[in-house]
Design a protein around this motif. Structure first.
Motif, PDB file in Angstrom:
ATOM      1  N   ALA A  89     -13.340  -5.282   5.119  1.00  0.00           N
ATOM      2  CA  ALA A  89     -12.735  -5.767   3.867  1.00  0.00           C
ATOM      3  C   ALA A  89     -12.248  -7.214   3.918  1.00  0.00           C
ATOM      4  O   ALA A  89     -11.830  -7.757   2.907  1.00  0.00           O
ATOM      5  CB  ALA A  89     -11.569  -4.866   3.440  1.00  0.00           C
ATOM      6  N   GLY A  90     -12.271  -7.829   5.119  1.00  0.00           N
ATOM      7  CA  GLY A  90     -11.658  -9.153   5.234  1.00  0.00           C
ATOM      8  C   GLY A  90     -10.158  -9.029   5.414  1.00  0.00           C
ATOM      9  O   GLY A  90      -9.421 -10.011   5.241  1.00  0.00           O
ATOM     10  N   THR A  91      -9.686  -7.820   5.810  1.00  0.00           N
ATOM     11  CA  THR A  91      -8.242  -7.620   5.997  1.00  0.00           C
ATOM     12  C   THR A  91      -7.703  -8.504   7.120  1.00  0.00           C
ATOM     13  O   THR A  91      -6.528  -8.872   7.112  1.00  0.00           O
ATOM     14  CB  THR A  91      -7.945  -6.125   6.260  1.00  0.00           C
ATOM     15  N   GLU A 130       1.309 -12.509  -0.069  1.00  0.00           N
ATOM     16  CA  GLU A 130       0.074 -12.331   0.712  1.00  0.00           C
ATOM     17  C   GLU A 130      -0.593 -13.674   0.963  1.00  0.00           C
ATOM     18  O   GLU A 130      -0.552 -14.556   0.102  1.00  0.00           O
ATOM     19  CB  GLU A 130      -0.911 -11.430  -0.050  1.00  0.00           C
ATOM     20  N   PHE A 183      -1.177  -5.206  -9.050  1.00  0.00           N
ATOM     21  CA  PHE A 183      -1.107  -4.935  -7.602  1.00  0.00           C
ATOM     22  C   PHE A 183       0.003  -5.792  -6.975  1.00  0.00           C
ATOM     23  O   PHE A 183       0.829  -5.292  -6.195  1.00  0.00           O
ATOM     24  CB  PHE A 183      -2.483  -5.287  -7.008  1.00  0.00           C
ATOM     25  N   TYR A 185      -8.900 -13.452  -7.388  1.00  0.00           N
ATOM     26  CA  TYR A 185      -7.475 -13.085  -7.263  1.00  0.00           C
ATOM     27  C   TYR A 185      -6.714 -13.323  -8.575  1.00  0.00           C
ATOM     28  O   TYR A 185      -5.483 -13.228  -8.604  1.00  0.00           O
ATOM     29  CB  TYR A 185      -6.839 -13.858  -6.096  1.00  0.00           C
ATOM     30  N   ILE A 187      -9.184  -2.848  -7.825  1.00  0.00           N
ATOM     31  CA  ILE A 187      -9.598  -4.242  -7.574  1.00  0.00           C
ATOM     32  C   ILE A 187     -11.024  -4.278  -7.024  1.00  0.00           C
ATOM     33  O   ILE A 187     -11.837  -5.116  -7.427  1.00  0.00           O
ATOM     34  CB  ILE A 187      -8.614  -4.922  -6.576  1.00  0.00           C
ATOM     35  N   TYR A 204     -14.196  -9.464  -8.172  1.00  0.00           N
ATOM     36  CA  TYR A 204     -13.852  -9.229  -6.758  1.00  0.00           C
ATOM     37  C   TYR A 204     -15.131  -8.843  -6.001  1.00  0.00           C
ATOM     38  O   TYR A 204     -15.511  -7.679  -5.927  1.00  0.00           O
ATOM     39  CB  TYR A 204     -12.763  -8.149  -6.646  1.00  0.00           C
ATOM     40  N   TYR A 225       0.800  -1.231   0.000  1.00  0.00           N
ATOM     41  CA  TYR A 225       0.000   0.000   0.000  1.00  0.00           C
ATOM     42  C   TYR A 225       0.831   1.279   0.000  1.00  0.00           C
ATOM     43  O   TYR A 225       0.882   2.007   0.978  1.00  0.00           O
ATOM     44  CB  TYR A 225      -0.986  -0.037   1.179  1.00  0.00           C
ATOM     45  N   THR A 244      -5.082  -7.427 -10.420  1.00  0.00           N
ATOM     46  CA  THR A 244      -4.470  -8.049  -9.232  1.00  0.00           C
ATOM     47  C   THR A 244      -3.005  -8.394  -9.507  1.00  0.00           C
ATOM     48  O   THR A 244      -2.146  -8.257  -8.620  1.00  0.00           O
ATOM     49  CB  THR A 244      -5.271  -9.304  -8.807  1.00  0.00           C
ATOM     50  N   MET A 283      -0.872 -15.542  -2.532  1.00  0.00           N
ATOM     51  CA  MET A 283      -0.331 -14.820  -3.696  1.00  0.00           C
ATOM     52  C   MET A 283       1.187 -14.896  -3.632  1.00  0.00           C
ATOM     53  O   MET A 283       1.789 -14.685  -2.580  1.00  0.00           O
ATOM     54  CB  MET A 283      -0.763 -13.344  -3.703  1.00  0.00           C
ATOM     55  N   ASN A 324      -5.694 -11.320   6.007  1.00  0.00           N
ATOM     56  CA  ASN A 324      -4.306 -11.149   5.563  1.00  0.00           C
ATOM     57  C   ASN A 324      -3.316 -11.420   6.695  1.00  0.00           C
ATOM     58  O   ASN A 324      -2.106 -11.402   6.486  1.00  0.00           O
ATOM     59  CB  ASN A 324      -4.083  -9.746   4.976  1.00  0.00           C
ATOM     60  N   SER A 335      -4.642 -14.709   2.131  1.00  0.00           N
ATOM     61  CA  SER A 335      -5.960 -14.126   2.366  1.00  0.00           C
ATOM     62  C   SER A 335      -6.864 -15.265   2.842  1.00  0.00           C
ATOM     63  O   SER A 335      -7.405 -16.032   2.032  1.00  0.00           O
ATOM     64  CB  SER A 335      -6.471 -13.471   1.078  1.00  0.00           C
ATOM     65  N   PHE A 393      -5.531  -1.175  -5.376  1.00  0.00           N
ATOM     66  CA  PHE A 393      -6.515  -1.884  -4.546  1.00  0.00           C
ATOM     67  C   PHE A 393      -7.917  -1.333  -4.807  1.00  0.00           C
ATOM     68  O   PHE A 393      -8.878  -2.106  -4.951  1.00  0.00           O
ATOM     69  CB  PHE A 393      -6.181  -1.818  -3.044  1.00  0.00           C
TER      70      PHE A 393
END
Ligand code: SAH
Ligand code: AVI
Length: 329
Positions: free
Chosen positions: A168-170, A289, A223, A213, A57, A63, A46, A220, A259, A173, A291, A54
């Motif tokens: 966001a489901g962060t 990453e 990214f 993804y 995405i 997504y 980021y 993606t 990823m 991560n 997820s 992002f």
């Protein structure tokens, strides 16, 4: 304070001075690149470009998480605000600050919209979101903290009348082994009656997860490769991003997307400001990453010993995404 307040209701602070931050990033990157498997901390996605990618995405047809979570919030923000009656919202990993508005609107309707605190690792998104919120909500006091939610939650200060958000489901991560400690640290920033609303992306059809993804427009992939540009900028490294292939797949046993960036040729990469050099074989990959995808049961299994208990569990009708309202025990 960074560069003085944009308005007298916005305050931005840093958890660390830039030089201390650079040294910490250099150490984390060195550790990751020499671990097995090799990895790069995903918070480094980021920078300005990565944050913009992002956002791109979130608008892709494949997504689904962003539009699904927004739809849940549009329908249920009033109910969540009524259940918690907060005076203050806190958002971890706030990004563009788009979703918090749905809760601020519900708080405004309830007549109790006093302050919010945003915490994000990317200073540009944070400053922009904080300023826009102060402009959009007259009377709202906004504090921004440039920091890491894995280590800087104490910067939020004491709770009381607080609804914290991690959207966001962060949370996916984070490695699941780190999640109970993270939740316990957040619980320490809450008082009885406060709440922590956490967005979990749910286990679903593997094809849909894979597509989310591996989008057909290749956003993606851009990214993912951008993280190497971030390392070039931050640490003077000489990665060739275009010499790496984007790899993303769903591992059903671990219930997670991984990823990776796979080297298309043998290479030697120098990272002078991290004081190291990495030799990669052709085909060798670096993980950028994870997820993780959850079920209600796997979320509940995280909670013992965190000081938090599951209150409401709110999903979209298809069961793609969940908001868990966690309350201090
Ligand atoms: N909450 C927004 C953005 C989600 S993207 C939304 O729902 O759309 C993830 C966000 O978390 C980005 O803004 C990124 O800068 C931030 N982030 C990622 N890792 C972080 C970390 N370790 N500490 C703080 N912020 C982090
Ligand atoms: C921020 N986070 C929840 C995103 C995710 O889906 O894990 C980051 C992302 N990575 C690739 N696409 C989106």
């Amino acid at each position: 304070m960074l560069g003085g307040p944009t308005t007298d209701r916005v305050r931005i602070e840093r958890a660390r001075e830039p030089e201390a931050e650079r040294l910490a990033v250099a150490e984390e990157v060195r550790r990751g690149l020499f671990s097995s498997p090799r990895s790069i901390p995903s918070k480094l996605f980021y920078d300005d470009r990565g944050s913009a990618l992002f956002e791109e995405i979130t608008r892709l047809p494949e997504y689904y998480p962003t539009r699904t979570e927004i739809a849940i919030l549009e329908e249920r923000a009033g109910e969540i605000v009524a259940a918690v009656a907060p005076r203050e919202l806190v958002e971890l990993g706030s990004g563009s600050g788009r979703k918090i508005r749905l809760l601020l609107d519900a708080m405004t309707r309830a007549g109790r919209c006093e302050s919010c605190v945003l915490l994000d690792v990317h200073e540009g998104s944070l400053t922009e979101a904080a300023t826009a919120l102060a402009e959009g909500y007259p009377g709202l006091r906004v504090r921004g903290v440039v920091g890491d939610f894995a280590s800087d939650l104490r910067r939020l200060g004491p709770g009381g009348g607080r609804l914290a958000l991690f959207l966001a489901g962060t949370v996916g991560n984070l490695d699941p082994s780190e999640v109970p400690g993270f939740l316990a640290a957040m619980a320490r920033q809450l008082e009885p009656g406060d709440a922590f609303l956490v967005g979990f992306d749910l286990v679903k059809d593997h094809g849909r997860l894979h597509a989310a993804y591996n989008d057909s427009a290749g956003v993606t992939a851009r990214f993912n490769r951008n993280i190497l540009r971030v390392l070039n900028d931050a640490l003077g490294a000489d990665f060739e991003p275009d010499a790496f292939e984007h790899v993303a797949f769903y591992d059903p046993r671990a219930a997670r997307i991984e990823m990776w960036l796979r080297a298309s040729k043998e290479m030697r990469v120098r990272l002078p400001r991290a004081g190291c050099e990495v030799r990669l074989e052709a085909g060798e990959a670096i993980r950028s990453e994870i997820s993780c995808k959850y079920t209600r049961a796997s979320v509940e299994a995280l909670l013992p010993a965190t000081g938090l208990a599951l209150g409401r569990w709110i999903t979209d009708p298809a069961g793609d995404f969940a908001l868990a309202l966690l309350r201090p025990r």
